[in-house]
Design a protein around this motif. Structure first.
Motif, mmCIF file in Angstrom:
data_model
loop_
_atom_site.group_PDB
_atom_site.id
_atom_site.type_symbol
_atom_site.label_atom_id
_atom_site.label_comp_id
_atom_site.label_asym_id
_atom_site.label_seq_id
_atom_site.Cartn_x
_atom_site.Cartn_y
_atom_site.Cartn_z
ATOM 1 N N PRO A 1 0.829 -1.208 0.000
ATOM 2 C CA PRO A 1 0.000 0.000 0.000
ATOM 3 C C PRO A 1 0.862 1.256 0.000
ATOM 4 O O PRO A 1 2.029 1.218 0.399
ATOM 5 C CB PRO A 1 -0.758 -0.147 1.327
ATOM 6 C CG PRO A 1 0.225 -0.824 2.236
ATOM 7 C CD PRO A 1 0.975 -1.793 1.358
ATOM 8 N N LEU A 2 0.285 2.360 -0.465
ATOM 9 C CA LEU A 2 1.015 3.623 -0.413
ATOM 10 C C LEU A 2 1.212 4.039 1.039
ATOM 11 O O LEU A 2 0.341 3.793 1.882
ATOM 12 C CB LEU A 2 0.242 4.716 -1.162
ATOM 13 C CG LEU A 2 0.139 4.538 -2.676
ATOM 14 C CD1 LEU A 2 -0.650 5.687 -3.286
ATOM 15 C CD2 LEU A 2 1.510 4.453 -3.316
ATOM 16 N N PRO A 3 2.345 4.666 1.361
ATOM 17 C CA PRO A 3 2.647 4.978 2.757
ATOM 18 C C PRO A 3 1.771 6.065 3.364
ATOM 19 O O PRO A 3 1.759 6.228 4.585
ATOM 20 C CB PRO A 3 4.119 5.432 2.703
ATOM 21 C CG PRO A 3 4.339 5.870 1.299
ATOM 22 C CD PRO A 3 3.448 5.019 0.450
ATOM 23 N N ASN A 4 1.040 6.815 2.531
ATOM 24 C CA ASN A 4 0.185 7.860 3.082
ATOM 25 C C ASN A 4 -0.952 8.155 2.119
ATOM 26 O O ASN A 4 -0.892 7.821 0.939
ATOM 27 C CB ASN A 4 0.994 9.137 3.349
ATOM 28 C CG ASN A 4 0.409 9.943 4.503
ATOM 29 O OD1 ASN A 4 -0.740 9.749 4.891
ATOM 30 N ND2 ASN A 4 1.193 10.837 5.062
ATOM 31 N N VAL A 5 -2.000 8.799 2.629
ATOM 32 C CA VAL A 5 -3.172 9.075 1.794
ATOM 33 C C VAL A 5 -3.351 10.569 1.535
ATOM 34 O O VAL A 5 -4.200 10.958 0.751
ATOM 35 C CB VAL A 5 -4.458 8.511 2.443
ATOM 36 C CG1 VAL A 5 -4.392 7.001 2.511
ATOM 37 C CG2 VAL A 5 -4.690 9.108 3.825
ATOM 38 N N VAL A 6 -2.569 11.419 2.202
ATOM 39 C CA VAL A 6 -2.638 12.862 1.951
ATOM 40 C C VAL A 6 -1.760 13.172 0.745
ATOM 41 O O VAL A 6 -0.551 12.967 0.773
ATOM 42 C CB VAL A 6 -2.178 13.672 3.183
ATOM 43 C CG1 VAL A 6 -2.156 15.167 2.857
ATOM 44 C CG2 VAL A 6 -3.094 13.407 4.367
ATOM 45 N N MET A 7 -2.392 13.655 -0.337
ATOM 46 C CA MET A 7 -1.680 13.882 -1.596
ATOM 47 C C MET A 7 -1.867 15.320 -2.050
ATOM 48 O O MET A 7 -2.911 15.932 -1.806
ATOM 49 C CB MET A 7 -2.178 12.927 -2.685
ATOM 50 C CG MET A 7 -2.051 11.465 -2.313
ATOM 51 S SD MET A 7 -2.623 10.403 -3.662
ATOM 52 C CE MET A 7 -2.653 8.806 -2.835
ATOM 53 N N LEU A 8 -0.847 15.827 -2.738
ATOM 54 C CA LEU A 8 -0.853 17.197 -3.233
ATOM 55 C C LEU A 8 -0.739 17.182 -4.753
ATOM 56 O O LEU A 8 0.126 16.506 -5.312
ATOM 57 C CB LEU A 8 0.310 17.999 -2.628
ATOM 58 C CG LEU A 8 0.378 18.011 -1.092
ATOM 59 C CD1 LEU A 8 1.654 18.672 -0.621
ATOM 60 C CD2 LEU A 8 -0.848 18.734 -0.525
ATOM 61 N N LEU A 9 -1.601 17.942 -5.420
ATOM 62 C CA LEU A 9 -1.650 17.965 -6.878
ATOM 63 C C LEU A 9 -0.514 18.807 -7.451
ATOM 64 O O LEU A 9 -0.220 19.894 -6.966
ATOM 65 C CB LEU A 9 -2.992 18.530 -7.334
ATOM 66 C CG LEU A 9 -3.209 18.669 -8.841
ATOM 67 C CD1 LEU A 9 -3.264 17.309 -9.503
ATOM 68 C CD2 LEU A 9 -4.488 19.461 -9.115
ATOM 69 N N SER A 10 0.121 18.289 -8.503
ATOM 70 C CA SER A 10 1.130 19.044 -9.245
ATOM 71 C C SER A 10 0.570 19.389 -10.617
ATOM 72 O O SER A 10 -0.171 18.608 -11.208
ATOM 73 C CB SER A 10 2.413 18.221 -9.408
ATOM 74 O OG SER A 10 3.330 18.864 -10.269
#
Length: 420
Positions: free
Chosen positions: A403-412
């Motif tokens: 799984p991905l290590p975190n769920v908070v993502m920022l758009l580029s």
């Protein structure tokens, strides 16, 4: 490379440089036959063959003289007898004296920032100074503030990396565990308020990293900057110098900038002027865009040593997606007491949808939006390859498996079309 490719012998005298460029889809093999030579501070091993591909701009320098074998047909190739390498070596020697004093006193070593307009060789001078430092047993930190090209991570980010060994001749520095701050645009003027905030954040975590080890602390920091040097770009240079507590600013090929900094920078910071190398080539907007795409491709798939990224499905409900900064509004439209610039550093939730396809997403170390995402560095990047509206999932290209290590993502705003 075909078996019939021609091999030419080039004899370099003392303090001379063999320069060549590859614009066509070919490859060039370089071999040191005799003598001593280096590429941007990394020594060439005798009788070892080094391969350079399309887009390479190479300068092999010799302090003592050497013989170089070059196989293939570069688009441009010549021996230069006028080179600033001696001045770069003298600059390194001055920085080295400061490191020696820092080691004696167990204090912080020199923090050096390289500034100048675009395409004057700032990244190359950084590489030379870092390689010379590492060859003497130091462990400096390389900080890259150029969001347009991304020397240490994908474009649209700024980062710092501990340098423990000389750069590879063909691949550059080993990019293991850099400290990366997400910005999300290809130029600082897209959201300059946030760019300044990113510099401040990276300065804080980099200086904290610097103080963790005595040898690194005495070795100091070498900082690369972007080529925006006028107006707000000039102010960014001064802000970065203050944030990183810079002690030396090296100005390449811009006497006006040199004199402005002499006037405006505190006298405790030394400002030094150095010429650019005659081999520096101005790049078009198209070439710079192609270079950005290549850097992103290398992040996921590697360059010489192939990497194998993973395809992962994520439910919309399992992710928290944000962008930083809202479209600018006039001050008259803002609530009482707020300025338009205040919105440029705010976190805004993003609705998941088909428009995300091909966009890069940064994974934050913050576990919730309330943990001040803006003040934390990131874990890494993924790229959205598909959005399934019916199943309400997105598919991402990821350097590591689920799984991905975190769920908070920022758009580029930067995009990458995966053609693999």
């Amino acid at each position: 490379m075909t078996d019939t490719a021609e091999t030419k012998e080039y004899i370099l005298e003392k303090d001379c440089e063999l320069r060549f460029e590859i614009e066509s889809k070919t490859q060039i093999i370089v071999e040191l036959k005799s003598g001593f030579a280096e590429l941007y501070g990394t020594e060439l091993v005798k009788a070892k063959k080094y391969t350079f591909l399309q887009g390479a701009k190479v300068a092999v320098f010799s302090y003592q003289g050497c013989v170089i074998l070059l196989t293939g047909e570069p688009d441009v190739c010549y021996i230069a007898r006028e080179t600033p390498m001696i001045q770069y070596l003298n600059t390194h020697s001055a920085i080295e004296q400061m490191r020696a004093k820092a080691e004696e006193r167990e204090s912080q070593g020199p923090i050096v920032m390289i500034v100048g307009p675009t395409d004057v060789g700032k990244s190359t001078v950084c590489r030379i100074l870092l390689n010379y430092a590492v060859r003497l047993g130091h462990r400096p930190i390389f900080t890259d503030l150029d969001v347009g090209q991304g020397n240490l991570c994908v474009p649209g980010s700024i980062s710092s990396l501990l340098i423990e060994r000389p750069a590879s001749i063909e691949e550059g520095f080993a990019q293991i565990a850099p400290l990366v701050v997400h910005y999300g645009h290809k130029s600082p003027d897209a959201n300059n308020e946030f760019y300044k905030s990113c510099i401040s954040t990276l300065a804080d975590i980099t200086i904290e990293r610097l103080k963790e080890d005595k040898r690194t602390m005495a070795s100091g920091i070498i900082i690369n900057t972007c080529g925006w040097i006028k107006g707000q770009g000039y102010q960014n240079i001064k802000d970065a110098a203050n944030a990183f507590q810079v002690g030396i600013i090296i100005v390449l090929d811009q006497e006006r900038l040199y004199n402005e900094l002499l006037r405006d920078i505190d006298s405790s910071c030394k400002v030094v002027f150095l010429p650019k190398s005659g081999g520096v080539v101005e790049r078009s907007q198209q070439i710079r865009a192609e270079s950005r795409d290549l850097r992103i491709r290398e992040y996921f798939y590697g360059s010489r040593s192939p990497l194998y990224p993973h395809s992962i499905d994520i439910k919309w409900s399992d992710m928290k997606l944000y962008k930083i900064g809202a479209p600018a509004l006039p001050d008259s439209c803002m609530p009482l007491g707020m300025k338009a610039t205040d919105n440029m550093t705010k976190l805004w939730p993003i609705q998941t949808g088909p428009s995300l396809v091909h966009h890069l997403l940064a994974l934050s170390f913050a576990e919730t939006a309330e943990q001040d995402v803006l003040k934390k560095n990131i874990l890494g990047y993924v790229c959205v390859t598909n959005v399934d509206v019916d199943r309400q999932t997105i598919t991402v290209l990821s350097p590591q498996p689920r799984p991905l290590p975190n769920v908070v993502m920022l758009l580029s705003e930067l995009q990458f079309i995966d053609s693999h």
